[in-house]
Write a protein that holds these residues in place. Structure first.
Motif, PDB file in Angstrom:
ATOM      1  N   PRO A 180     -10.302  19.426  11.398  1.00 54.93           N
ATOM      2  CA  PRO A 180     -11.262  20.501  11.697  1.00 54.93           C
ATOM      3  C   PRO A 180     -11.670  20.471  13.174  1.00 54.93           C
ATOM      4  CG  PRO A 180     -12.389  18.676  10.580  1.00 54.93           C
ATOM      5  CD  PRO A 180     -10.950  18.259  10.759  1.00 54.93           C
ATOM      6  N   THR A 181     -11.355  19.377  13.879  1.00 50.01           N
ATOM      7  CA  THR A 181     -11.705  19.151  15.280  1.00 50.01           C
ATOM      8  C   THR A 181     -11.068  17.811  15.645  1.00 50.01           C
ATOM      9  OG1 THR A 181     -13.556  18.879  16.839  1.00 50.01           O
ATOM     10  CG2 THR A 181     -13.940  18.100  14.598  1.00 50.01           C
ATOM     11  N   ASN A 182     -11.089  17.435  16.944  1.00 51.30           N
ATOM     12  CA  ASN A 182     -10.284  16.266  17.338  1.00 51.30           C
ATOM     13  C   ASN A 182     -11.022  15.179  18.123  1.00 51.30           C
ATOM     14  OD1 ASN A 182      -8.239  18.445  16.731  1.00 51.30           O
ATOM     15  ND2 ASN A 182      -6.864  16.758  17.184  1.00 51.30           N
ATOM     16  N   GLU A 183     -12.338  15.101  18.014  1.00 46.92           N
ATOM     17  CA  GLU A 183     -13.060  14.080  18.792  1.00 46.92           C
ATOM     18  C   GLU A 183     -12.499  12.676  18.549  1.00 46.92           C
ATOM     19  OE1 GLU A 183     -14.655  16.624  17.427  1.00 46.92           O
ATOM     20  OE2 GLU A 183     -15.830  17.497  19.058  1.00 46.92           O
ATOM     21  N   GLU A 184     -12.289  12.337  17.291  1.00 47.84           N
ATOM     22  CA  GLU A 184     -11.831  10.986  16.950  1.00 47.84           C
ATOM     23  C   GLU A 184     -10.450  10.713  17.531  1.00 47.84           C
ATOM     24  OE1 GLU A 184     -13.472  12.935  14.971  1.00 47.84           O
ATOM     25  OE2 GLU A 184     -15.017  11.771  13.955  1.00 47.84           O
ATOM     26  N   PHE A 230      -8.460  23.531  10.582  1.00 42.90           N
ATOM     27  CA  PHE A 230      -8.755  24.013   9.233  1.00 42.90           C
ATOM     28  C   PHE A 230     -10.161  23.581   8.843  1.00 42.90           C
ATOM     29  CE2 PHE A 230      -8.805  24.678   4.761  1.00 42.90           C
ATOM     30  CZ  PHE A 230      -7.916  25.713   4.535  1.00 42.90           C
ATOM     31  N   ARG A 231     -10.956  24.526   8.413  1.00 39.40           N
ATOM     32  CA  ARG A 231     -12.275  24.219   7.857  1.00 39.40           C
ATOM     33  C   ARG A 231     -12.404  25.027   6.572  1.00 39.40           C
ATOM     34  NH1 ARG A 231     -15.980  24.195  13.434  1.00 39.40           N
ATOM     35  NH2 ARG A 231     -14.742  22.546  14.396  1.00 39.40           N
ATOM     36  N   ASP A 232     -12.661  24.318   5.516  1.00 38.66           N
ATOM     37  CA  ASP A 232     -12.701  24.997   4.221  1.00 38.66           C
ATOM     38  C   ASP A 232     -14.067  25.658   4.048  1.00 38.66           C
ATOM     39  OD1 ASP A 232     -11.872  25.914   1.830  1.00 38.66           O
ATOM     40  OD2 ASP A 232     -11.403  23.959   0.958  1.00 38.66           O
ATOM     41  N   GLU A 233     -14.274  26.718   4.824  1.00 41.13           N
ATOM     42  CA  GLU A 233     -15.554  27.442   4.822  1.00 41.13           C
ATOM     43  C   GLU A 233     -15.869  27.943   3.414  1.00 41.13           C
ATOM     44  OE1 GLU A 233     -17.364  28.272   7.652  1.00 41.13           O
ATOM     45  OE2 GLU A 233     -15.966  27.694   9.246  1.00 41.13           O
ATOM     46  N   VAL A 234     -17.147  27.893   3.039  1.00 41.64           N
ATOM     47  CA  VAL A 234     -17.534  28.366   1.711  1.00 41.64           C
ATOM     48  C   VAL A 234     -17.206  29.852   1.560  1.00 41.64           C
ATOM     49  CG1 VAL A 234     -19.393  28.377   0.010  1.00 41.64           C
ATOM     50  CG2 VAL A 234     -19.623  26.988   2.075  1.00 41.64           C
ATOM     51  N   ARG A 287     -14.123  34.560  10.828  1.00 40.63           N
ATOM     52  CA  ARG A 287     -14.459  33.298  10.179  1.00 40.63           C
ATOM     53  C   ARG A 287     -13.350  32.969   9.192  1.00 40.63           C
ATOM     54  NH1 ARG A 287     -18.874  32.260   5.938  1.00 40.63           N
ATOM     55  NH2 ARG A 287     -20.384  33.222   7.321  1.00 40.63           N
ATOM     56  N   GLY A 288     -12.313  32.371   9.751  1.00 40.69           N
ATOM     57  CA  GLY A 288     -11.168  32.010   8.925  1.00 40.69           C
ATOM     58  C   GLY A 288     -11.358  30.605   8.397  1.00 40.69           C
ATOM     59  N   ARG A 289     -10.419  30.189   7.568  1.00 44.37           N
ATOM     60  CA  ARG A 289     -10.371  28.772   7.212  1.00 44.37           C
ATOM     61  C   ARG A 289      -9.384  28.088   8.160  1.00 44.37           C
ATOM     62  NH1 ARG A 289      -9.690  27.526   1.155  1.00 44.37           N
ATOM     63  NH2 ARG A 289      -7.973  29.033   1.239  1.00 44.37           N
ATOM     64  N   ILE A 321     -21.782  37.073  18.272  1.00 47.59           N
ATOM     65  CA  ILE A 321     -20.593  36.373  17.764  1.00 47.59           C
ATOM     66  C   ILE A 321     -20.364  35.156  18.650  1.00 47.59           C
ATOM     67  CG2 ILE A 321     -18.098  36.532  17.396  1.00 47.59           C
ATOM     68  CD1 ILE A 321     -18.505  39.633  17.309  1.00 47.59           C
ATOM     69  N   GLU A 322     -20.282  34.001  18.023  1.00 45.91           N
ATOM     70  CA  GLU A 322     -20.085  32.763  18.799  1.00 45.91           C
ATOM     71  C   GLU A 322     -18.611  32.628  19.159  1.00 45.91           C
ATOM     72  OE1 GLU A 322     -21.198  29.089  16.729  1.00 45.91           O
ATOM     73  OE2 GLU A 322     -19.639  28.158  17.932  1.00 45.91           O
ATOM     74  N   VAL A 323     -18.314  32.736  20.452  1.00 46.64           N
ATOM     75  CA  VAL A 323     -16.913  32.628  20.873  1.00 46.64           C
ATOM     76  C   VAL A 323     -16.618  31.292  21.555  1.00 46.64           C
ATOM     77  CG1 VAL A 323     -16.377  35.087  20.964  1.00 46.64           C
ATOM     78  CG2 VAL A 323     -17.464  33.995  22.941  1.00 46.64           C
ATOM     79  N   GLY A 324     -17.650  30.485  21.742  1.00 42.98           N
ATOM     80  CA  GLY A 324     -17.417  29.167  22.322  1.00 42.98           C
ATOM     81  C   GLY A 324     -18.627  28.286  22.102  1.00 42.98           C
ATOM     82  N   HIS A 325     -18.393  26.985  22.147  1.00 44.42           N
ATOM     83  CA  HIS A 325     -19.491  26.057  21.927  1.00 44.42           C
ATOM     84  C   HIS A 325     -19.151  24.770  22.671  1.00 44.42           C
ATOM     85  CE1 HIS A 325     -22.643  24.685  18.703  1.00 44.42           C
ATOM     86  NE2 HIS A 325     -22.939  24.261  19.918  1.00 44.42           N
ATOM     87  N   ILE A 326     -20.079  24.313  23.508  1.00 35.90           N
ATOM     88  CA  ILE A 326     -19.829  23.086  24.265  1.00 35.90           C
ATOM     89  C   ILE A 326     -20.908  22.054  23.966  1.00 35.90           C
ATOM     90  CG2 ILE A 326     -18.528  24.272  26.064  1.00 35.90           C
ATOM     91  CD1 ILE A 326     -20.961  24.222  27.858  1.00 35.90           C
TER      92      ILE A 326
HETATM   93  C1  P5A Z   1     -15.994  21.620  20.361  1.00 40.73           C
HETATM   94  C2  P5A Z   1     -14.527  21.477  20.523  1.00 40.73           C
HETATM   95  C3  P5A Z   1     -16.318  22.137  17.908  1.00 40.73           C
HETATM   96  O1  P5A Z   1     -15.572  22.042  16.964  1.00 40.73           O
HETATM   97  N1  P5A Z   1     -15.253  20.141  18.758  1.00 40.73           N
HETATM   98  C4  P5A Z   1     -14.101  20.422  19.572  1.00 40.73           C
HETATM   99  C5  P5A Z   1     -16.306  21.067  19.005  1.00 40.73           C
HETATM  100  N2  P5A Z   1     -17.173  23.143  18.084  1.00 40.73           N
HETATM  101  S1  P5A Z   1     -17.369  24.374  17.070  1.00 40.73           S
HETATM  102  O2  P5A Z   1     -18.486  25.107  17.535  1.00 40.73           O
HETATM  103  O3  P5A Z   1     -17.470  23.905  15.739  1.00 40.73           O
HETATM  104  O4  P5A Z   1     -16.096  25.264  17.146  1.00 40.73           O
HETATM  105  C6  P5A Z   1     -15.685  25.785  18.418  1.00 40.73           C
HETATM  106  C7  P5A Z   1     -15.409  27.267  18.333  1.00 40.73           C
HETATM  107  O5  P5A Z   1     -14.407  27.533  17.362  1.00 40.73           O
HETATM  108  C8  P5A Z   1     -14.630  28.794  16.763  1.00 40.73           C
HETATM  109  N3  P5A Z   1     -14.712  28.653  15.300  1.00 40.73           N
HETATM  110  C9  P5A Z   1     -14.091  29.465  14.423  1.00 40.73           C
HETATM  111  N4  P5A Z   1     -13.274  30.519  14.599  1.00 40.73           N
HETATM  112  C10 P5A Z   1     -12.797  31.156  13.514  1.00 40.73           C
HETATM  113  N5  P5A Z   1     -13.084  30.770  12.244  1.00 40.73           N
HETATM  114  C11 P5A Z   1     -13.880  29.698  12.017  1.00 40.73           C
HETATM  115  N6  P5A Z   1     -14.126  29.313  10.767  1.00 40.73           N
HETATM  116  C12 P5A Z   1     -14.434  29.003  13.130  1.00 40.73           C
HETATM  117  N7  P5A Z   1     -15.238  27.925  13.281  1.00 40.73           N
HETATM  118  C13 P5A Z   1     -15.395  27.731  14.597  1.00 40.73           C
HETATM  119  C14 P5A Z   1     -15.941  29.326  17.317  1.00 40.73           C
HETATM  120  O6  P5A Z   1     -15.666  30.258  18.357  1.00 40.73           O
HETATM  121  C15 P5A Z   1     -16.609  28.087  17.882  1.00 40.73           C
HETATM  122  O7  P5A Z   1     -17.443  28.380  18.967  1.00 40.73           O
END
Ligand code: P5A
Length: 443
Positions: free
Chosen positions: A108-112, A139-143, A151-153, A283-288
């Motif tokens: 779902p992410t790669n910090e580790e 992949f995130r198994d969103e509810v 908001r995909g998986r 709409i969240e397009v990025g997160h730091i």
């Molecule tokens: C930052 C990079 C992280 O995962 N770890 C690595 C940190 N952040 S986050 O906010 O959870 O996700 C980063 C961006 O990914 C997009 N995103 C999605 N896009 C589509 N479907 C989803 N289910 C989904 N979840 C996250 C967002 O744009 C988010 O800002």
């Protein structure tokens, strides 16, 4: 690309399942196809857009000094057990067991993983700072996967990870990503407002989300109207100058902007006069994130100091929703007739419409122009199909290429083509002989 040889399955009617405009238009134009809930195939038109977005993200990451790598989608559970997140992640994590009964997962992410990769490759403080990123499916198994690719998986993310020796260095690395995000979104024609945000399962205490305003956004946001009046065009920056970087960060963070989780009404009132207080959706397009040694401690990612001691590396992670951006751009740029692609991410630069396919003179003029434009490096979708004019116009408006060049027997009599700007709707007669130079100059 000749439309007669392309694969662009346009839907005649609006798909019932689409609740928001970007999802509707992506399905109607045959950009994507749902394979399972929240899992999409990218068809040729959508794939081109995805690649354009990815390339802008890549260029801006490289410009900010980040170095591209590629990590796998499937990870071993071991590192996640060490960091303590294997259990924290709960049902959102897709867990897999391989044939040897080993616990694996779809990342779902790669910090580790990246912290472990860096640990193995960096020994001393001289190996710092570094920033490594990749663009890879998550992949995130969103509810409730919904709104198509928004908001995909399974979704495509750019994730970067910074490694620093000092707290000041860490702040500079964070600032560089912050600034590069402003540039990245600006190049796609988007205004993405950086807002204070919760850190959730990623962790740390310094974090910003980048949100574009849209009624269909999933986050409630509160911000200073001043953001509207800021200059959102591209700007130049010397990333190696910490003061220049922090000046830009300060400029954007000194104004009030917070997602609902972090919003404090009293602060909002104290910092922003009433006529400038705005609330809406985004709409969240990025997160730091900056989380210091949250992962380096448990994963043993230490470096030697100049004095011979050992200190944990300080890190942040920086995500951009690459596949989500395809939908977000459409949310921000469309009209009744369809999508209006900003030039930078348009699947093709130009749609060339042959109004009388089968008529030898019209075919010859279109074929010639198509060849010349393509040789000049322009990406052209050539509608050479034998359809009615009305249908051709509607289809070209629907897919939203920035420019249309329309050629039929009537314009041809005068040696002209009609050039239409999709965004403004302006039409102009242009001599056929002048078309290539006109577009090549812009290109
Ligand atoms: C930052 C990079 C992280 O995962 N770890 C690595 C940190 N952040 S986050 O906010 O959870 O996700 C980063 C961006 O990914 C997009 N995103 C999605 N896009 C589509 N479907 C989803 N289910 C989904 N979840 C996250 C967002 O744009 C988010 O800002």
């Amino acid at each position: 690309m000749r439309l007669s040889q392309y694969f662009m399955p346009i839907l005649r009617d609006d798909p019932k399942e689409a609740e928001i405009v970007s999802h509707r238009l992506m399905l109607r134009t045959g950009m994507v196809r749902q394979e399972s809930a929240g899992i999409y195939s990218w068809l040729p038109l959508g794939f081109r857009v995805l690649k354009k977005i990815e390339q802008i993200v890549r260029q801006e990451q490289n410009r900010a000094g980040a170095i591209e790598v590629l990590m796998p989608t499937i990870q071993s559970a071991d590192l996640w057990r060490k960091s303590g997140r294997y259990d924290d992640y709960g049902k959102e994590m897709l867990r897999i067991t391989d044939r040897h009964d080993r616990d694996m997962l779809y990342g779902p992410t790669n910090e580790e993983m990246i912290t472990d990769m860096f640990r193995a490759g960096a020994q001393s403080y001289k190996d710092l700072p570094r920033n490594l990123y990749h663009i890879q499916w998550k992949f995130r198994d969103e509810v409730r996967p919904r709104f198509g690719v928004m908001r995909g998986r399974e979704f495509l993310m750019k994730d970067a990870y910074s490694f620093d020796y000092t707290a000041d260095g860490g702040r500079h690395s964070y600032g560089k990503m912050f600034v590069s995000y402003l540039r990245t979104y600006a190049r796609m024609g988007l205004k993405a407002i950086p807002m204070q945000a919760e850190t959730g399962p990623i962790g740390g205490d310094l974090s910003h989300e980048f949100l574009i305003l849209a009624d269909t956004g999933e986050s409630e946001v509160h911000f200073d109207r001043d953001f509207y009046d800021m200059d959102w065009s591209e700007f130049t920056i010397d990333y190696d100058d910490p003061q220049a970087v922090s000046a830009i960060v300060n400029d954007y963070t000194s104004k009030y902007a917070a997602t609902d989780d972090m919003h404090v009404e009293a602060d909002f009132h104290a910092r922003v006069p009433q006529d400038r207080r705005l609330s809406g959706r985004g709409i969240e397009v990025g997160h730091i994130f900056f989380f210091g040694d949250k992962y380096s401690q448990p994963l043993d990612c230490f470096v030697q100091t100049a004095e011979g001691g050992n200190v944990p590396i300080l890190s942040g992670s920086y995500g951009i929703g690459v596949s989500r951006l395809a939908g977000a751009v459409i949310e921000a740029s469309h009209d009744e007739a369809g999508i209006i692609w900003p030039e930078a991410v348009a699947p093709f630069d130009i749609g060339l419409i042959n109004l009388k396919a089968g008529d030898s003179a019209t075919d010859a003029a279109c074929d010639k122009l198509y060849g010349e434009l393509s040789s000049a490096g322009l990406e052209v979708l050539y509608d050479d199909k034998d359809d009615r004019a009305g249908g051709k116009f509607a289809r070209m408006d629907l897919i939203g290429l920035p420019w249309q060049i329309i050629i039929g027997p009537r314009s041809l009599k005068d040696g002209n083509a009609e050039v239409k700007n999709r965004k403004t709707g302006e039409r102009e007669n242009v001599a056929l002989s002048g078309i290539v130079s006109r577009f090549a100059k812009q290109g």
